[in-house]
Design a protein around this motif. Structure first.
Motif, mmCIF file in Angstrom:
data_model
loop_
_atom_site.group_PDB
_atom_site.id
_atom_site.type_symbol
_atom_site.label_atom_id
_atom_site.label_comp_id
_atom_site.label_asym_id
_atom_site.label_seq_id
_atom_site.Cartn_x
_atom_site.Cartn_y
_atom_site.Cartn_z
ATOM 1 N N TYR A 191 0.930 -1.169 -0.161
ATOM 2 C CA TYR A 191 0.016 0.046 -0.205
ATOM 3 C C TYR A 191 0.465 1.405 -0.211
ATOM 4 O O TYR A 191 0.494 2.221 0.724
ATOM 5 N N HIS A 231 -10.176 -2.365 -6.301
ATOM 6 C CA HIS A 231 -10.647 -1.824 -4.679
ATOM 7 C C HIS A 231 -11.438 -2.463 -4.073
ATOM 8 O O HIS A 231 -11.467 -3.216 -2.901
ATOM 9 N N PHE A 235 -11.786 -4.656 -0.309
ATOM 10 C CA PHE A 235 -12.469 -4.407 0.328
ATOM 11 C C PHE A 235 -14.039 -5.711 0.100
ATOM 12 O O PHE A 235 -14.943 -5.244 1.187
ATOM 13 N N GLY A 242 -6.063 -6.283 3.461
ATOM 14 C CA GLY A 242 -5.962 -5.212 2.993
ATOM 15 C C GLY A 242 -5.228 -4.546 4.092
ATOM 16 O O GLY A 242 -3.795 -5.253 4.193
ATOM 17 N N PRO A 243 -5.066 -3.082 3.679
ATOM 18 C CA PRO A 243 -4.136 -2.614 4.634
ATOM 19 C C PRO A 243 -3.620 -3.029 5.774
ATOM 20 O O PRO A 243 -4.369 -3.317 6.576
ATOM 21 N N ASP A 384 -4.103 7.561 -1.028
ATOM 22 C CA ASP A 384 -3.793 6.773 0.659
ATOM 23 C C ASP A 384 -5.703 7.027 0.632
ATOM 24 O O ASP A 384 -5.930 5.741 1.086
ATOM 25 N N PRO A 385 -6.531 8.173 0.181
ATOM 26 C CA PRO A 385 -7.550 7.539 1.213
ATOM 27 C C PRO A 385 -8.257 6.662 0.069
ATOM 28 O O PRO A 385 -9.366 6.570 -0.369
ATOM 29 N N TRP A 387 -7.499 3.269 0.233
ATOM 30 C CA TRP A 387 -7.584 2.527 0.493
ATOM 31 C C TRP A 387 -8.218 2.026 1.450
ATOM 32 O O TRP A 387 -8.239 1.921 3.267
ATOM 33 N N LYS A 388 -9.253 2.549 1.783
ATOM 34 C CA LYS A 388 -10.275 2.965 2.848
ATOM 35 C C LYS A 388 -12.077 1.687 1.830
ATOM 36 O O LYS A 388 -12.041 2.120 1.402
ATOM 37 N N PRO A 389 -12.784 1.941 3.170
ATOM 38 C CA PRO A 389 -13.937 0.543 2.409
ATOM 39 C C PRO A 389 -15.096 1.870 1.800
ATOM 40 O O PRO A 389 -15.662 1.573 0.191
ATOM 41 N N ASP A 390 -15.092 3.334 2.095
ATOM 42 C CA ASP A 390 -16.265 3.566 1.441
ATOM 43 C C ASP A 390 -15.307 4.706 0.801
ATOM 44 O O ASP A 390 -15.864 5.826 -0.343
ATOM 45 N N ALA A 391 -13.878 4.646 -0.084
ATOM 46 C CA ALA A 391 -13.693 5.701 -1.087
ATOM 47 C C ALA A 391 -14.276 5.335 -2.506
ATOM 48 O O ALA A 391 -14.875 4.598 -2.945
#
Length: 411
Positions: A191, A231, A235, A242-243, A384-385, A387-391
């Motif tokens: 990541y 993605h 997720f 994941g991260p 970086d943003p 690597w979040k589920p709701d990106a």
């Protein structure tokens, strides 16, 4: 500071421009010479082979007292190297990653080597492109290695060279759910090293930037489709760890891994069945992505001539054949499955043909650009943003382009 220098990180500026602008190489060392070469690997098998070749060279060159291979971690390798150069402690030779090639070649930090390389005319043109300027060669394309897909055949049945990415991710997801182990891992990504993702997104026809390097490609529909697929695989499908999760395919803890043949040395004593396949086809069809490294002689070396002579020996036909066990050669005479199989007993000839030989012939090198260090830091932070589920994938990619647009336009 020049306009170009202002666009590079302070360390790259200091390392590649400040010293090389002061008049070229250093005074030759008198008496028996000691050579030092920085490398990114600490793998025992890699270093043994390099040291064996060095020992053979020293045996016929009494003026060489020592040849030392200085292992520097891959994470931060270029920063460490340029710090050494800026501090007046430049190595004699350096293993240079493809992403740094444009900066090193353009800066004048490297000595020309084409005239010393054995049968330089047989080097594959696509492999030398990054290391050339005005017809001169400034580093030998030491390793030209396509990425492939390692598969744990104990965890995944029916793996095929005809797989698509949809099939591969479905198999990785199913395996992870059934075994409790990892699905598909990207050992060099973590990541942070975003360029490794080109081994996936090229299947969608996506590029980090245009061919001339001046236009951003992250906001394209092709990149959005590829990154949306990735993605979802992380997720939703839980096919990719994941991260913050570390999973070691080579210890048997994952179904698949994207890697190069140098990784196969870690499978010598594997307790599980495995195979190596080409990268799965993407929506744009079959493709290949190549990781490359060159070896250059630093002008700041006290022993430029001796270092260049050793480079010629290290990369001659005989030693290139030995090194092909881990580092696919750029020599056309060695670039065939039969020859590669002699030094790669763990990998079948047909796998070497489909992954390495065919990959070099049709593949593209991972993204590289002048000022890559600054671009790397900017892109890594901007992604970086994601690597979040709701990106929001498209918004993140648009922001990447906003951040790097001035860097690309001003290089």
């Amino acid at each position: 500071m020049t306009k170009l220098s202002r666009r590079l990180t302070a360390l790259i500026v200091a390392g590649l421009f400040a010293l090389t602008g002061c008049g070229g190489g250093s005074t030759a060392q008198s008496g028996p010479k000691s050579l030092r070469m920085t490398v990114w690997t600490a793998n025992a098998a890699h270093l043994k082979l390099l040291n064996d070749i060095a020992a053979e060279y020293k045996a016929s060159h009494p003026d060489i007292a020592e040849i030392k291979f200085d292992s520097v971690p891959a994470d931060g390798y270029t920063t460490t190297l340029t710090t050494q150069i800026a501090g007046g402690n430049a190595p004699d030779l350096a293993w240079i990653l493809e992403e740094s090639a444009p900066d090193f070649v353009a800066s004048g930090a490297l000595a020309p080597v084409r005239g010393k390389i054995e049968k330089a005319d047989e080097l594959v043109p696509s492999a030398t492109k990054l290391w050339e300027k005005d017809g001169e060669l400034y580093a030998y394309p030491f390793s030209t290695s396509p990425f492939g897909l390692f598969v744990n055949t104990d965890l995944v049945k029916g793996a095929s060279a005809d797989w698509t990415w949809d099939q591969a991710i479905a198999a990785a997801s199913a395996s992870a759910a059934a075994s409790g182990k990892g699905g598909l891992v990207l050992p060099d990504f973590k990541y942070q090293n975003w360029a490794v993702l080109s081994s996936i997104w090229r299947g969608w026809g996506a590029d980090a930037w245009s061919a001339d390097g001046r236009s951003c490609g992250f906001s394209s529909s092709e990149m959005n489709d590829a990154m949306s697929f990735l993605h979802k695989a992380i997720f939703t499908d839980k096919a990719i760890p994941g991260p913050g999760t570390t999973v070691d395919f080579f210890a048997g803890d994952a179904a698949m891994a994207i890697g190069q043949i140098s990784r196969s040395s870690a499978l010598k004593d594997a307790k599980f069945g495995w195979t190596l396949l080409p990268l799965p086809a993407g929506p744009k069809g079959d493709y290949a992505v190549i990781g490359q490294a060159g070896i250059g002689v630093l002008k700041q070396s006290h022993n430029v001539d001796a270092a260049t002579d050793f480079l010629a020996f290290l990369t001659n036909q005989t030693n290139s054949a030995k090194l092909a066990q881990f580092f696919p050669p750029a020599r056309s005479s060695l670039l065939n499955a039969e020859t590669l199989a002699k030094s790669n007993p763990l990998i079948k000839a047909e796998q070497l043909q489909s992954v390495v030989v065919d990959g070099i012939n049709k593949g593209v090198v991972k993204p590289s650009h002048k000022g890559q260090e600054e671009l790397n830091q900017t892109i890594r932070a901007a992604l970086d943003p994601l690597w979040k589920p709701d990106a929001n994938v498209q918004n993140v990619l648009n922001d990447v382009c906003t951040k790097i647009k001035p860097l690309l336009e001003n290089k």
